[in-house]
Write an enzyme that holds these catalytic residues in place. Structure first.
Site, PDB file in Angstrom:
ATOM      1  N   TYR A 247       1.045  -1.090   0.074  1.00  0.00           N
ATOM      2  CA  TYR A 247      -0.081  -0.154  -0.072  1.00  0.00           C
ATOM      3  C   TYR A 247       0.816   1.431   0.352  1.00  0.00           C
ATOM      4  O   TYR A 247       1.666   1.374   0.514  1.00  0.00           O
ATOM      5  CB  TYR A 247      -0.839   0.179   1.173  1.00  0.00           C
ATOM      6  CG  TYR A 247      -2.786  -0.145   0.922  1.00  0.00           C
ATOM      7  CD1 TYR A 247      -3.134   0.954  -0.158  1.00  0.00           C
ATOM      8  CD2 TYR A 247      -2.663  -0.673   2.036  1.00  0.00           C
ATOM      9  CE1 TYR A 247      -4.445   0.254   0.033  1.00  0.00           C
ATOM     10  CE2 TYR A 247      -4.152  -1.294   1.231  1.00  0.00           C
ATOM     11  CZ  TYR A 247      -5.129  -0.535   0.799  1.00  0.00           C
ATOM     12  OH  TYR A 247      -6.215  -0.702  -0.117  1.00  0.00           O
TER      13      TYR A 247
ATOM     14  N   GLU B   2      -0.704   5.249  -0.619  1.00  0.00           N
ATOM     15  CA  GLU B   2      -1.331   5.824  -0.575  1.00  0.00           C
ATOM     16  C   GLU B   2      -0.631   7.172  -0.476  1.00  0.00           C
ATOM     17  O   GLU B   2       0.968   7.333   0.286  1.00  0.00           O
ATOM     18  CB  GLU B   2      -2.491   6.441   0.085  1.00  0.00           C
ATOM     19  CG  GLU B   2      -3.400   5.642   0.269  1.00  0.00           C
ATOM     20  CD  GLU B   2      -3.177   4.230   0.658  1.00  0.00           C
ATOM     21  OE1 GLU B   2      -2.389   3.395   0.943  1.00  0.00           O
ATOM     22  OE2 GLU B   2      -5.009   3.778   0.981  1.00  0.00           O
TER      23      GLU B   2
ATOM     24  N   ASP C 259      -7.244  13.604 -25.298  1.00  0.00           N
ATOM     25  CA  ASP C 259      -7.311  11.166 -25.097  1.00  0.00           C
ATOM     26  C   ASP C 259      -6.751  10.343 -26.195  1.00  0.00           C
ATOM     27  O   ASP C 259      -6.436  10.059 -26.858  1.00  0.00           O
ATOM     28  CB  ASP C 259      -8.406  10.727 -24.521  1.00  0.00           C
ATOM     29  CG  ASP C 259      -8.736   9.614 -24.419  1.00  0.00           C
ATOM     30  OD1 ASP C 259      -7.933   8.780 -24.829  1.00  0.00           O
ATOM     31  OD2 ASP C 259     -10.114   8.777 -23.812  1.00  0.00           O
TER      32      ASP C 259
ATOM     33  N   THR D  98      -4.001   5.143 -21.859  1.00  0.00           N
ATOM     34  CA  THR D  98      -3.652   3.919 -21.112  1.00  0.00           C
ATOM     35  C   THR D  98      -2.790   2.900 -21.540  1.00  0.00           C
ATOM     36  O   THR D  98      -2.304   3.996 -22.795  1.00  0.00           O
ATOM     37  CB  THR D  98      -5.227   2.660 -21.489  1.00  0.00           C
ATOM     38  OG1 THR D  98      -5.323   3.223 -23.412  1.00  0.00           O
ATOM     39  CG2 THR D  98      -6.925   3.330 -21.181  1.00  0.00           C
TER      40      THR D  98
ATOM     41  N   LYS E  54      -2.826  -0.123 -24.890  1.00  0.00           N
ATOM     42  CA  LYS E  54      -3.062  -0.743 -26.369  1.00  0.00           C
ATOM     43  C   LYS E  54      -1.229  -0.305 -27.085  1.00  0.00           C
ATOM     44  O   LYS E  54      -1.374  -1.674 -26.881  1.00  0.00           O
ATOM     45  CB  LYS E  54      -4.082   1.046 -26.362  1.00  0.00           C
ATOM     46  CG  LYS E  54      -5.652   0.765 -25.812  1.00  0.00           C
ATOM     47  CD  LYS E  54      -6.269   1.911 -26.034  1.00  0.00           C
ATOM     48  CE  LYS E  54      -7.782   1.703 -25.129  1.00  0.00           C
ATOM     49  NZ  LYS E  54      -7.906   2.629 -23.852  1.00  0.00           N
TER      50      LYS E  54
ATOM     51  N   ARG F 160      -2.150  -3.389 -18.662  1.00  0.00           N
ATOM     52  CA  ARG F 160      -3.774  -2.115 -17.963  1.00  0.00           C
ATOM     53  C   ARG F 160      -3.561  -1.336 -17.195  1.00  0.00           C
ATOM     54  O   ARG F 160      -2.911  -1.405 -15.671  1.00  0.00           O
ATOM     55  CB  ARG F 160      -4.957  -2.783 -17.490  1.00  0.00           C
ATOM     56  CG  ARG F 160      -5.134  -4.439 -18.482  1.00  0.00           C
ATOM     57  CD  ARG F 160      -6.599  -4.923 -18.427  1.00  0.00           C
ATOM     58  NE  ARG F 160      -7.854  -4.031 -19.191  1.00  0.00           N
ATOM     59  CZ  ARG F 160      -7.348  -4.571 -20.151  1.00  0.00           C
ATOM     60  NH1 ARG F 160      -6.679  -5.327 -21.249  1.00  0.00           N
ATOM     61  NH2 ARG F 160      -8.115  -3.699 -21.153  1.00  0.00           N
TER      62      ARG F 160
HETATM   63  N1  DSN Z   1     -12.649   0.010 -24.860  1.00  0.00           N
HETATM   64  C1  DSN Z   1     -11.529   0.554 -24.848  1.00  0.00           C
HETATM   65  C2  DSN Z   1     -11.945   0.286 -26.914  1.00  0.00           C
HETATM   66  O1  DSN Z   1     -11.908  -0.990 -26.975  1.00  0.00           O
HETATM   67  O2  DSN Z   1     -11.180   1.204 -27.491  1.00  0.00           O
HETATM   68  C3  DSN Z   1     -11.985   1.691 -24.919  1.00  0.00           C
HETATM   69  O3  DSN Z   1     -12.646   1.999 -23.181  1.00  0.00           O
END
Ligand code: DSN
Length: 442
Positions: free
Chosen positions: A46, A48, A197, A223, A226, A232
Site C-alpha cells: 500500500y 497512498e 485522450d 491508457t 493499447k 492495463r
Molecule cells: N474499450 C476501449 C476501446 O476498445 O476502444 C475504450 O475504452
C-alpha cells in the site's frame, strides 16, 4: 494451481489467444517482462500518496519505481509532468474533470456513436451525469473519402455557443490522424482547457508515426495497454502549454487522482508501466509502430479492393472502421463479429457515422493491427486476414437483421447454429489457426 477451475480457464484463454488472431484495435500482447512484473511482490504493498510523501512506511522501493515510471513517461512524450497512478483510462479521464471543472460545468467531447468515448461526456457516464455535456459528431457527407472528418466550423459554433470549460479531443474509432492544432484554435478562442485522450494512438505517437498533441493541448490522458503495449493502467500528463495556462495544474491533477478519486496506487502496475515505457524508449519500438500503420494500410486496401466501405477511405493509424450498411444492410455488425470470431479473427461490432441502426446492433465493425504486429505479422499476413474477412462477409449476404426487435434474439441464435456447421467457416477456422500458431504470442 490448487484452484483447478481458474487454472483451466487460464489455459483456455491462453489457447484462445494463441490459436486466434486478435484484431480488436484497443488490445495488444504485453511483453513477458510486463506480465512477470505484474505478479511481483509489489502486488502486496500500500502506498497512498506520491513519492517521498506517503501515508505508510516501507515505500522506499515503491518510490523509486514510481519516479522511474514518471521520468520515462516524461522523456517518451516530452512533457514536464506525469501522474502514473490512474487505475485505468476512465478514472484518468474523470480525474481531469475533477481537476479542471466544478460539477455542472459545461464540457465538450466527441459523441460515442461518432467514435468518441463514454468518458468524453456520454449521458450514461459519470462525466455526463455530473457535468453538462455538449457532444460533437463527424461530417455527414463523404464519410468514405480520405479526408479529415471533423467539422471544425460546427465544433467552433458549439464551443462559442456553450462556452465549455473543458474540451476533449481523441477517439476510440477514428481511422485518420488528428489535427490537434485546429482543436487548439477553438479551445483557445473560448478559453477552455483542451485535453487529448491519446489512449488509442499513444504507441504511434511514441513511435513517431502519428502527430503529437503536446504543442497544442494542456492535458493528455492515455491508457498504457493499447498501442503502448504495457499493463492495463493509465497516465495523465500536463504539457508546457498547460503549465502556462494554469501553473497549478499538476497539483490539481495529483489531488484529483489521490485523494480525489482513488486510494492506494497499484504498485505492481506502476512497475509494469515503467517496464513498458522502457520498452517504448528502445529504437525497436519505432519500427513496431511503423509496422502497425503499414499493416493497417495493407489490410484496409484489401478490404476496400474487395468492395467494402471504409470510414475515412482507409487507415492512417492502427485501426479500420468498416461500414457494412452498403454491403449487408443495416445492423449487421454483430453478425460479422460472431462469424469472424468463429474463424478465430476477433474484432468488435461498432457504430458508424450516420448510423441507421442502434449501438447494440450497429452497422459496422472495428478492427486493427497492434496485436497482430506484436506477433510480427506483416503485409503478407494482412493480405491473408483481409481475404478471410471478405470470404466471411460473402457468407453473411444471405442474412439480415430482423426489423422487429422481438425476432432478433431467435434469428441470431439460429444464425450462430448455422455458422457453426458451415463447412467454409470450418475450413477458414483451420487456416486461421495454422497461421496464428506460426506467430507466437509473447
Ligand atoms: N474499450 C476501449 C476501446 O476498445 O476502444 C475504450 O475504452
Amino acid at each position: 494451481m490448487k484452484d483447478k477451475k481458474i487454472e483451466k480457464l487460464i489455459k483456455l484463454e491462453e489457447k484462445r489467444q494463441k490459436e486466434g488472431i486478435e484484431l480488436i484495435p484497443s488490445e495488444n500482447y504485453a511483453s513477458s517482462e510486463v506480465r512477470k512484473v505484474l505478479s511481483s511482490y509489489f502486488v502486496n504493498k500500500y502506498s497512498e500518496g506520491y513519492p517521498k510523501k506517503r501515508y505508510y512506511g516501507g515505500n522506499e522501493y515503491v518510490d523509486e519505481v514510481e519516479i522511474l515510471a514518471i521520468e520515462r513517461a516524461k522523456k517518451l512524450f516530452s512533457v514536464p509532468f506525469v501522474n502514473v497512478q490512474p487505475y485505468s483510462g476512465s478514472p484518468a479521464n474523470l480525474a481531469v474533470y475533477l481537476a479542471t471543472c466544478q460539477p455542472g460545468d459545461v464540457v465538450m467531447g466527441q459523441a460515442l456513436t461518432a467514435g468518441g468515448h463514454l468518458t468524453h461526456g456520454h449521458n450514461v457516464s459519470a462525466t455526463g451525469i455530473f457535468f453538462k455535456t455538449i457532444q460533437y459528431g463527424l461530417k455527414k457527407e463523404g464519410v468514405y473519402e480520405k479526408k479529415d472528418l471533423f467539422d471544425y466550423e460546427e465544433i467552433r459554433k458549439l464551443a462559442k455557443q456553450h462556452k465549455p470549460k473543458l474540451i476533449w479531443v481523441g477517439a476510440t474509432a477514428y481511422p485518420l490522424k488528428f489535427n490537434y492544432k485546429k482543436f487548439a484554435e477553438i479551445a483557445d478562442e473560448v478559453g477552455a482547457y483542451l485535453a487529448a485522450d491519446i489512449a488509442h494512438v499513444a504507441g504511434l505517437i511514441a513511435g513517431g508515426v502519428h502527430p503529437s498533441p503536446v504543442p497544442y493541448v494542456h492535458i493528455i490522458t492515455t491508457t498504457t495497454h493499447k498501442t503502448l503495449r504495457g499493463p492495463r493502467g493509465a497516465m495523465i500528463m500536463v504539457t508546457d502549454k498547460g503549465l502556462k495556462k494554469d501553473r497549478e495544474l499538476p497539483d490539481k491533477i495529483n489531488k484529483a487522482v489521490f485523494p480525489g478519486l482513488q486510494g492506494g496506487p497499484h504498485d505492481n502496475q506502476t512497475a509494469a508501466i515503467a517496464i513498458a515505457l522502457y520498452e517504448a524508449l528502445q529504437p525497436s519500438f519505432k519500427k513496431y509502430a511503423a509496422q502497425i500503420v503499414k499493416n493497417s494500410q495493407v489490410l484496409a486496401q484489401v478490404l476496400k479492393d474487395g468492395g467494402l466501405y471504409l470510414i475515412g477511405g482507409g487507415s492512417e493509424n492502427h485501426l479500420i472502421l468498416v461500414d457494412l450498411t452498403p454491403t449487408l444492410g443495416k445492423g449487421m455488425g454483430v453478425f460479422a463479429q460472431k462469424a469472424l470470431d468463429k474463424i478465430g479473427l476477433t474484432l468488435n461490432k461498432n457504430t458508424v457515422p450516420n448510423e441507421t441502426s442502434s449501438p447494440f446492433y450497429p452497422s459496422g465493425i472495428r478492427l486493427g493491427t497492434p496485436a497482430a504486429t506484436t506477433r510480427e505479422m506483416k503485409e503478407k499476413e494482412m493480405k491473408f486476414i483481409g481475404q478471410k474477412i471478405l470470404q466471411v462477409v460473402e457468407i453473411l449476404k444471405k442474412y439480415h437483421l430482423p426489423e422487429k426487435k422481438e425476432e432478433r434474439g431467435k434469428y441470431i441464435a439460429n444464425f450462430e447454429k448455422e455458422i457453426e456447421k458451415n463447412p467454409l467457416i470450418k475450413k477458414l477456422r483451420a487456416e486461421v489457426k495454422k497461421l496464428a500458431l506460426k506467430f507466437p504470442i509473447p
